[in-house]
Design a protein around this motif. Structure first.
Motif, short mmCIF file in Angstrom:
data_model
loop_
_atom_site.label_atom_id
_atom_site.label_comp_id
_atom_site.label_asym_id
_atom_site.label_seq_id
_atom_site.Cartn_x
_atom_site.Cartn_y
_atom_site.Cartn_z
N LEU A 1 0.85 -1.18 0.00
CA LEU A 1 0.00 0.00 0.00
C LEU A 1 0.89 1.23 0.00
O LEU A 1 1.86 1.30 0.74
N ALA A 2 0.56 2.19 -0.82
CA ALA A 2 1.39 3.40 -0.91
C ALA A 2 0.48 4.60 -1.07
O ALA A 2 -0.54 4.52 -1.74
N PRO A 3 0.81 5.71 -0.51
CA PRO A 3 1.89 5.96 0.44
C PRO A 3 1.49 5.49 1.83
O PRO A 3 0.36 5.71 2.27
N LEU A 4 2.39 4.87 2.49
CA LEU A 4 2.15 4.32 3.82
C LEU A 4 2.67 5.29 4.88
O LEU A 4 3.85 5.64 4.87
N PRO A 5 1.80 5.76 5.78
CA PRO A 5 2.28 6.68 6.82
C PRO A 5 3.20 5.95 7.80
O PRO A 5 3.09 4.75 8.00
N ASP A 6 4.09 6.69 8.40
CA ASP A 6 5.01 6.15 9.39
C ASP A 6 4.31 6.16 10.74
O ASP A 6 4.36 7.14 11.49
N LEU A 7 3.64 5.06 11.06
CA LEU A 7 2.82 4.99 12.27
C LEU A 7 3.65 5.00 13.54
O LEU A 7 3.22 5.55 14.56
N VAL A 8 4.83 4.43 13.49
CA VAL A 8 5.70 4.43 14.67
C VAL A 8 6.16 5.86 14.96
O VAL A 8 6.19 6.28 16.12
N LEU A 9 6.49 6.60 13.93
CA LEU A 9 6.90 8.00 14.13
C LEU A 9 5.78 8.82 14.76
O LEU A 9 6.04 9.68 15.60
N VAL A 10 4.55 8.54 14.38
CA VAL A 10 3.42 9.28 14.95
C VAL A 10 3.30 8.99 16.45
O VAL A 10 3.07 9.91 17.25
N VAL A 11 3.49 7.74 16.85
CA VAL A 11 3.43 7.40 18.28
C VAL A 11 4.60 8.02 19.03
O VAL A 11 4.45 8.57 20.12
N VAL A 12 5.79 7.99 18.41
CA VAL A 12 6.97 8.60 19.03
C VAL A 12 6.77 10.10 19.18
O VAL A 12 7.08 10.69 20.23
N ALA A 13 6.24 10.74 18.14
CA ALA A 13 5.99 12.18 18.20
C ALA A 13 4.94 12.51 19.26
O ALA A 13 5.06 13.51 19.96
N SER A 14 3.93 11.66 19.40
CA SER A 14 2.92 11.88 20.43
C SER A 14 3.54 11.86 21.82
O SER A 14 3.24 12.73 22.65
N ALA A 15 4.41 10.90 22.05
CA ALA A 15 5.07 10.81 23.36
C ALA A 15 5.96 12.01 23.59
O ALA A 15 6.00 12.58 24.69
N GLY A 16 6.70 12.42 22.57
CA GLY A 16 7.59 13.57 22.71
C GLY A 16 6.84 14.87 22.94
O GLY A 16 7.23 15.68 23.78
N LEU A 17 5.75 15.06 22.20
CA LEU A 17 4.96 16.28 22.36
C LEU A 17 4.23 16.31 23.70
O LEU A 17 4.00 17.37 24.26
N ARG A 18 3.87 15.16 24.20
CA ARG A 18 3.12 15.10 25.47
C ARG A 18 4.04 15.21 26.68
O ARG A 18 3.75 15.91 27.63
N SER A 19 5.19 14.49 26.64
CA SER A 19 6.00 14.35 27.85
C SER A 19 7.41 14.90 27.76
O SER A 19 8.16 14.79 28.71
N GLY A 20 7.81 15.43 26.63
CA GLY A 20 9.13 16.04 26.53
C GLY A 20 10.16 15.17 25.83
O GLY A 20 9.88 14.08 25.35
N TRP A 21 11.39 15.68 25.82
CA TRP A 21 12.44 15.06 25.01
C TRP A 21 12.89 13.71 25.55
O TRP A 21 13.26 12.82 24.78
N GLN A 22 12.85 13.52 26.87
CA GLN A 22 13.29 12.23 27.42
C GLN A 22 12.33 11.11 27.02
O GLN A 22 12.75 10.03 26.62
N ALA A 23 11.04 11.37 27.14
CA ALA A 23 10.04 10.37 26.74
C ALA A 23 10.11 10.13 25.24
O ALA A 23 9.97 9.00 24.78
N GLY A 24 10.32 11.19 24.46
CA GLY A 24 10.45 11.03 23.02
C GLY A 24 11.65 10.20 22.64
O GLY A 24 11.57 9.33 21.77
#
Length: 151
Positions: free
Chosen positions: A17-40
C-alpha cells in the motif's frame, strides 16, 4: 501502541500500500509532544528496536532505533506546555517525517539503492495527515493511563 503501530506498518507495507504513513513515528511524536524530550527519546529508541526486529527488519540492527530516538528527542524539544494547536502538531510531525525520509534516502543512496522522491513526499504527507487523528488519541490514552497510575 508502538507494537501495534509497527505491526500495522509492516503488515500494510507487505501488501504494498502506498503511500504508507510512518505509524511508529506518529506514536513517538505523540510521546515527545506530550511528555518532553526524554520520553520522546526512549519511545523512539524502543519503537526503532521493534522495527529493527520485525521482518523485514533493517540491514544493520539498531539503525531504525537510532533514527527514531533522534526524531523523538527533537520532537520532544518542540514540546509546548498546555494545549497545543493542531497546526503545531502537524508541523512538528511533518518536520520529523521529512527528517526521517532524508536520512533514509541518504542511507539508500550510500548503499546504491534507488530512491523514489515522490514516494517519500507521499509518506511525509500521509504521516502528517494521520497525525491529525492519531496524536490526539495517543495523548488521551497516555493522559488516562497517567491518571490511573496516580489515582
Amino acid at each position: 501502541m508502538l507494537l501495534v503501530g509497527a505491526v500495522l506498518a509492516v503488515t500494510l507495507g507487505a501488501r504494498h500500500l502506498a503511500p504508507l504513513p510512518d505509524l511508529v513515528l506518529v506514536v513517538v511524536a505523540s510521546a515527545g509532544l506530550r511528555s518532553g524530550w526524554q520520553a520522546g527519546l526512549v519511545t523512539g529508541l524502543v519503537g526503532g528496536w521493534v522495527l529493527d526486529l520485525l521482518p523485514p527488519g533493517s540491514t544493520v540492527l539498531g539503525t531504525q532505533a537510532l533514527l527514531y530516538a533522534v526524531c523523538g528527542l527533537l520532537v520532544g524539544l518542540a514540546r509546548r506546555p498546555g494545549r497545543v494547536s493542531v497546526v503545531w502538531v502537524v508541523a512538528v510531525v511533518g518536520a520529523a517525517a521529512v527528517g526521517c525520509e532524508v536520512v533514509r534516502s541518504l542511507v539508500a543512496l550510500a548503499s546504491g539503492v534507488p530512491v523514489d522522491p515522490w514516494g517519500s513526499v507521499g509518506r511525509v504527507v500521509a504521516t502528517a495527515t494521520i497525525a491529525l487523528v492519531v496524536v490526539p488519541l495517543v495523548t488521551s490514552v497516555e493522559r488516562r493511563a497517567e491518571q490511573r497510575r496516580f489515582a
